[in-house]
Design an enzyme around this catalytic site. Structure first.
Site, mmCIF file in Angstrom:
data_model
loop_
_atom_site.group_PDB
_atom_site.id
_atom_site.type_symbol
_atom_site.label_atom_id
_atom_site.label_comp_id
_atom_site.label_asym_id
_atom_site.label_seq_id
_atom_site.Cartn_x
_atom_site.Cartn_y
_atom_site.Cartn_z
ATOM 1 N N GLU A 117 4.439 13.525 -3.569
ATOM 2 C CA GLU A 117 3.113 13.743 -2.719
ATOM 3 C C GLU A 117 3.958 15.363 -2.214
ATOM 4 O OE1 GLU A 117 3.550 10.403 -0.726
ATOM 5 O OE2 GLU A 117 1.470 9.825 -0.524
ATOM 6 N N CYS A 173 -2.694 9.648 2.635
ATOM 7 C CA CYS A 173 -1.767 8.481 0.919
ATOM 8 C C CYS A 173 -2.849 9.221 0.360
ATOM 9 C CB CYS A 173 -1.647 7.602 1.202
ATOM 10 S SG CYS A 173 -3.093 6.437 2.056
ATOM 11 N N GLU A 190 0.505 -0.902 -0.485
ATOM 12 C CA GLU A 190 -0.232 0.251 -0.423
ATOM 13 C C GLU A 190 0.703 1.053 0.337
ATOM 14 O OE1 GLU A 190 -3.210 -0.370 -0.172
ATOM 15 O OE2 GLU A 190 -3.471 -2.310 -0.164
HETATM 16 P P1 NAD Z 1 7.919 5.371 4.775
HETATM 17 O O1 NAD Z 1 8.246 4.575 3.629
HETATM 18 O O2 NAD Z 1 9.256 5.521 4.885
HETATM 19 O O3 NAD Z 1 8.454 4.286 6.017
HETATM 20 C C1 NAD Z 1 6.981 3.808 6.163
HETATM 21 C C2 NAD Z 1 7.493 2.191 6.853
HETATM 22 O O4 NAD Z 1 8.385 1.252 6.449
HETATM 23 C C3 NAD Z 1 8.103 2.692 8.800
HETATM 24 O O5 NAD Z 1 7.430 2.014 9.636
HETATM 25 C C4 NAD Z 1 9.809 2.916 8.105
HETATM 26 O O6 NAD Z 1 10.735 2.968 9.472
HETATM 27 C C5 NAD Z 1 9.785 1.589 7.814
HETATM 28 N N1 NAD Z 1 10.868 1.911 6.348
HETATM 29 C C6 NAD Z 1 11.456 2.562 6.025
HETATM 30 N N2 NAD Z 1 12.765 1.929 5.520
HETATM 31 C C7 NAD Z 1 12.744 0.611 5.557
HETATM 32 C C8 NAD Z 1 13.422 -0.306 4.772
HETATM 33 N N3 NAD Z 1 14.638 -0.113 4.089
HETATM 34 N N4 NAD Z 1 13.231 -1.173 4.999
HETATM 35 C C9 NAD Z 1 12.053 -2.029 5.789
HETATM 36 N N5 NAD Z 1 11.615 -0.732 6.561
HETATM 37 C C10 NAD Z 1 11.439 0.786 6.124
HETATM 38 O O7 NAD Z 1 6.681 5.987 4.365
HETATM 39 P P2 NAD Z 1 6.366 6.919 5.940
HETATM 40 O O8 NAD Z 1 6.843 8.634 5.773
HETATM 41 O O9 NAD Z 1 6.270 6.730 7.202
HETATM 42 O O10 NAD Z 1 5.150 6.692 5.766
HETATM 43 C C11 NAD Z 1 4.086 8.153 4.398
HETATM 44 C C12 NAD Z 1 3.915 7.468 3.382
HETATM 45 O O11 NAD Z 1 3.136 6.257 2.399
HETATM 46 C C13 NAD Z 1 3.940 8.020 2.207
HETATM 47 O O12 NAD Z 1 3.480 7.827 0.657
HETATM 48 C C14 NAD Z 1 2.214 7.650 1.958
HETATM 49 O O13 NAD Z 1 1.271 7.459 1.022
HETATM 50 C C15 NAD Z 1 2.353 6.132 2.151
HETATM 51 N N6 NAD Z 1 0.907 6.142 2.993
HETATM 52 C C16 NAD Z 1 0.232 4.688 2.167
HETATM 53 C C17 NAD Z 1 -0.986 3.890 2.437
HETATM 54 C C18 NAD Z 1 -1.497 2.947 1.412
HETATM 55 O O14 NAD Z 1 -2.371 2.249 2.069
HETATM 56 N N7 NAD Z 1 -1.487 3.488 -0.424
HETATM 57 C C19 NAD Z 1 -1.637 4.794 3.667
HETATM 58 C C20 NAD Z 1 -0.556 5.588 4.450
HETATM 59 C C21 NAD Z 1 0.258 6.203 3.759
#
Ligand code: NAD
Length: 489
Positions: free
Chosen positions: A393, A296, A262
């Site tokens: 975004e 998102c 997602e």
């Molecule tokens: P992010 O990708 O930076 O982090 C998300 C999660 O992934 C966190 O728990 C983070 O610690 C972890 N993470 C980061 N690097 C990683 C790696 N190398 N390996 C494993 N895990 C890792 O995103 P964010 O800033 O926390 O959230 C915002 C983003 O999430 C936006 O792009 C938003 O659109 C998206 N989002 C999507 C949905 C959906 O349902 N499509 C819902 C909510 C948020």
């Protein structure tokens, strides 16, 4: 007199401390911890363990140990436990909402909405747990019968972002547990308190030890890679940015692990000249300002037909200007802070770039002085295609408006992105609404409304917004594997 929040059921000072592995709360093996900050004040409110590879191995071991008994638990029993999770979350909604507001910064009214949405994934999946139906039919040749059965997929690694600390986790845990899987949840380090509070709640509701394990880490890359390298792990379900999603897909490919993604969005809002402007303004405010734009599904590009552009822009600007900005935990706040200083810096950069590209600033636009990661509700008019916010975004309270003339033109502009999560259409002409919806490259469409998320509907994106669906009748199948049995009967 100020409220004494320490009396709340969920408060940083009363939460269990430790990672949650096999039903036990324990420090990270390294003893390291990481700070959790209140984005409204920038003050430290708690410290949580910073798990490493040893902790990751222990969590997989605990999930593996609990897996056979949980998979063999009667669906009715699993359903009753999930239903109890829903009831406990609903009874404690106000205190859970307060905790979400504290660590995430979102306005209490948004946090209350999130708790209701998050809890519903347990009620919905309690109802799904007892309706996992296979198939039995005659092969086309007539020579034999085909049976299709569903099995739990196995141990699941769940990774969630900070913007919906409760709902992004329950949207995965609900269906995973209903399907008979055990899980390891890695919540975002910015907002881990809600995940830990809920882990304790699940066990109160009857979830056996080891079925839901939770760990926080500042090294998610190596920790996740180590878990995915264990052949007992069969699923990764990730919600977060498209960039991290790509990395995880590559990591999952090594052991061919089933992946649900997602990812990010870049939602267009399309307001046609025949739209009910009251409905369009209300819907756009919700689509733009839920979680102060940190969703998102947030409206990233707002296209308004030139015949109604000026009227729409004026009304939207006065609504945005009137929003009360403040700490999420204040009762009257409508727009809380951003999650981090980096998030504010990114928004400032995107706004400066849009203005340099020719956009006009109608309100907001400047970070206030003082503590807290605040950014004011901002409206930009005539944002050109070349502005970076047209393809990135924004993830903040910035409404980027531009005008269009024809249906074909606006459909082409809306689709001109690598993302395809959600889109919003405002028109009184239902035929046009469905015609445009079918041409938009988007997993979800909101027609004359500002909210798409619904636990009963399949949530997910196309293109680089992701793979798979969460919620609805589809959600549970992300955690089930079809097994086909050929018989000669
Ligand atoms: P992010 O990708 O930076 O982090 C998300 C999660 O992934 C966190 O728990 C983070 O610690 C972890 N993470 C980061 N690097 C990683 C790696 N190398 N390996 C494993 N895990 C890792 O995103 P964010 O800033 O926390 O959230 C915002 C983003 O999430 C936006 O792009 C938003 O659109 C998206 N989002 C999507 C949905 C959906 O349902 N499509 C819902 C909510 C948020």
């Amino acid at each position: 007199m100020a409220d004494d929040h320490t009396k709340r059921r969920y408060h940083p000072s009363t939460l269990p401390s430790g990672i949650h592995v096999g039903g036990k709360w324990q420090p990270a093996a390294s003893g390291k911890t990481v700070a959790v900050n209140d984005p409204s004040t920038e003050m430290e409110i708690a410290r949580v363990p910073d798990a490493g590879l040893e902790d990751a191995a222990a969590a997989v071991e605990a999930a593996a140990k609990a897996a056979p008994a949980w998979a063999a638990t009667a669906p009715r029993k699993r359903a009753e436990i999930l239903r109890r999770c829903f009831e406990l979350m609903t009874e404690r909604a106000e205190d859970l909402a307060w905790l979400i507001s504290l660590e995430n910064g979102k306005a209490l009214r948004d946090a209350r909405g999130e708790v209701a949405y998050a809890a519903e994934f347990f009620r919905w999946n309690a109802e799904e747990a007892v309706r996992i139906q296979g198939d039995f039919f005659t092969a086309p040749s007539g020579a034999n019968r085909i049976i299709v059965d569903y099995q739990p997929i196995g141990i699941c690694v769940l990774i969630t972002p900070w913007n919906f600390p409760a709902a992004m986790a329950t949207r995965k845990i609900g269906p995973a547990l209903a399907a008979g899987c055990t899980v390891i949840l890695k919540p975002a380090t910015e907002t881990p308190l809600t995940a830990y509070a809920l882990a304790a709640l699940y066990e109160e509701a009857g979830v056996p030890p080891g079925v839901v394990n939770v760990l926080t880490t500042t090294t998610p890359g190596p920790v996740t890679a180590a878990m995915l390298a264990d052949p007992r792990v069969r699923k990764i379900s990730f919600t977060g940015s498209t960039g991290v999603g790509r990395t995880l897909l590559a990591e999952a490919a090594k052991n061919v692990i089933n992946s649900s993604m997602e990812l990010g969005g870049n939602a267009p809002v399309i307001v046609f000249d025949d739209a009910d402007i009251d409905v369009a303004i209300e819907g756009t405010m919700i689509a733009k300002m839920r979680n102060a734009g940190q969703a998102c599904t947030a409206a990233n590009r707002i296209y308004v037909h030139s015949a109604v552009y000026d009227a729409f822009t004026e009304r939207l600007t006065s609504r945005m200007q009137a929003l009360k900005v403040g700490p999420g935990t204040s009762q009257d706040t409508e727009c809380g802070p951003m999650i981090t200083a980096n998030a504010v810096a990114k928004i400032e950069r995107l706004v400066a770039d849009a203005l340099q590209s020719g956009a006009k600033l109608l309100c907001g636009g400047k970070k206030p002085e003082g503590k807290g990661y605040f950014f004011p509700p901002t409206v930009l008019s005539d944002v050109p295609v070349k502005a970076k916010m047209s393809c990135e975004e924004i993830f903040g309270p910035v409404a980027a408006l531009s005008r269009f003339e024809t249906e074909d033109e606006v459909i082409a502009r809306a689709n001109d992105t690598e993302y395809g999560l959600s889109a919003y259409i405002f028109t009184k002409d239902a035929t046009r609404g469905f015609r445009v919806a079918r041409q938009l490259e988007s997993g979800m469409i909101a027609l004359n409304r500002g909210l798409v998320s619904d636990p009963a509907a399949p949530f997910g994106g196309v293109k680089q917004s992701g793979l798979g669906r969460e919620g609805g009748t589809h959600g549970i199948y992300e955690f089930l594997e079809a097994q086909y049995i050929a018989t000669s009967i």
